[in-house]
Design an enzyme around this catalytic site. Sequence first.
Site, short mmCIF file in Angstrom:
data_model
loop_
_atom_site.label_atom_id
_atom_site.label_comp_id
_atom_site.label_asym_id
_atom_site.label_seq_id
_atom_site.Cartn_x
_atom_site.Cartn_y
_atom_site.Cartn_z
N ASP A 90 41.08 37.79 37.46
CA ASP A 90 41.80 38.41 36.36
C ASP A 90 40.86 38.88 35.26
O ASP A 90 41.12 39.86 34.58
CB ASP A 90 42.83 37.42 35.79
CG ASP A 90 43.88 37.08 36.83
OD1 ASP A 90 44.63 38.00 37.22
OD2 ASP A 90 43.91 35.93 37.29
N GLU B 166 42.57 28.78 46.19
CA GLU B 166 41.39 29.64 46.02
C GLU B 166 40.16 28.81 45.67
O GLU B 166 39.11 28.92 46.29
CB GLU B 166 41.64 30.68 44.92
CG GLU B 166 42.62 31.76 45.30
CD GLU B 166 43.01 32.64 44.14
OE1 GLU B 166 42.89 32.21 42.97
OE2 GLU B 166 43.43 33.78 44.39
O1 DER Z 1 45.49 35.03 41.30
C1 DER Z 1 44.31 35.32 41.52
O2 DER Z 1 43.34 34.53 41.32
C2 DER Z 1 44.01 36.72 41.94
O3 DER Z 1 42.77 36.78 42.62
C3 DER Z 1 43.95 37.54 40.68
O4 DER Z 1 43.08 36.93 39.84
C4 DER Z 1 43.51 38.97 40.90
O5 DER Z 1 44.64 39.67 41.24
P1 DER Z 1 44.59 41.29 41.35
O6 DER Z 1 43.48 41.59 42.32
O7 DER Z 1 45.94 41.63 41.89
O8 DER Z 1 44.32 41.83 39.97
#
Ligand code: DER
EC number: 5.3.1.6
Length: 227
Positions: A84, A103
């Site tokens: 993000d 993650e």
């Molecule tokens: O939720 C998460 O950690 C995602 O990786 C997020 O951080 C990135 O989401 P996006 O690629 O849709 O912006």
Amino acid sequence: SSADDQKRLSGEAAAELVENGMVVGLGTGSTAAWFVKALAARGLSDIRGVPTSEATANMARELGLPLAALDDVKTIDLTVDGADEIGPGLSLIKGGGAALLREKLVWEASTRCVVIADAAKKVDVLGKFPLPIEVVRFGHVHTGRRLADIAAEFDLPPPRLRQADRGMVVTDGGNLIYDMASGRIDEPAALATALKSVTGVVDHGLFLDLADEALVGTDQGVIHLRP
Ligand code: DER
């Protein structure tokens, strides 16, 4: 180029890093989806993907990517995932997609972690994006109050329970997410330690000293960042 074009460019660039025989951590979110799609399109015969969410697992299965559970592999050669925010030293805020716990567990089992993102994700200081905090459901209102006390120590407003249109957001692990608005996080390591000390907190979206490099899509193509 649009943010989505930049996400696609970074995801496709990351897919080129994958070699046959690798175990690959598959991130979550719209940028990681471009990576998964590009990886599947390469048609490598001997790779295994370790998904960081049910959403990514479903997408990977539909695309015919062979999957493995985290505990069925000894180590992960390369994990590719979105963020993000990308801050100083490739410190990250993650968790916008409520997948931060799986993650982080996949990242910590990985030899190499590469972040993919559109240019807007790169910031000079973390915190414009509210920090996601994963909390167990039992007694979460009380945990929320303890989080508010921590927030106050850092001059931040009380974190708020993340709601979707059908009520509370529940993670793949059955937990809840509180988002801590901040504006700026000057001491991410101190905040990370303080949050982990709160009973009821499982983990948070600060990924510090975990990203080895970043591939960021920009109007001038994909730039390669290192800590
Ligand atoms: O939720 C998460 O950690 C995602 O990786 C997020 O951080 C990135 O989401 P996006 O690629 O849709 O912006």
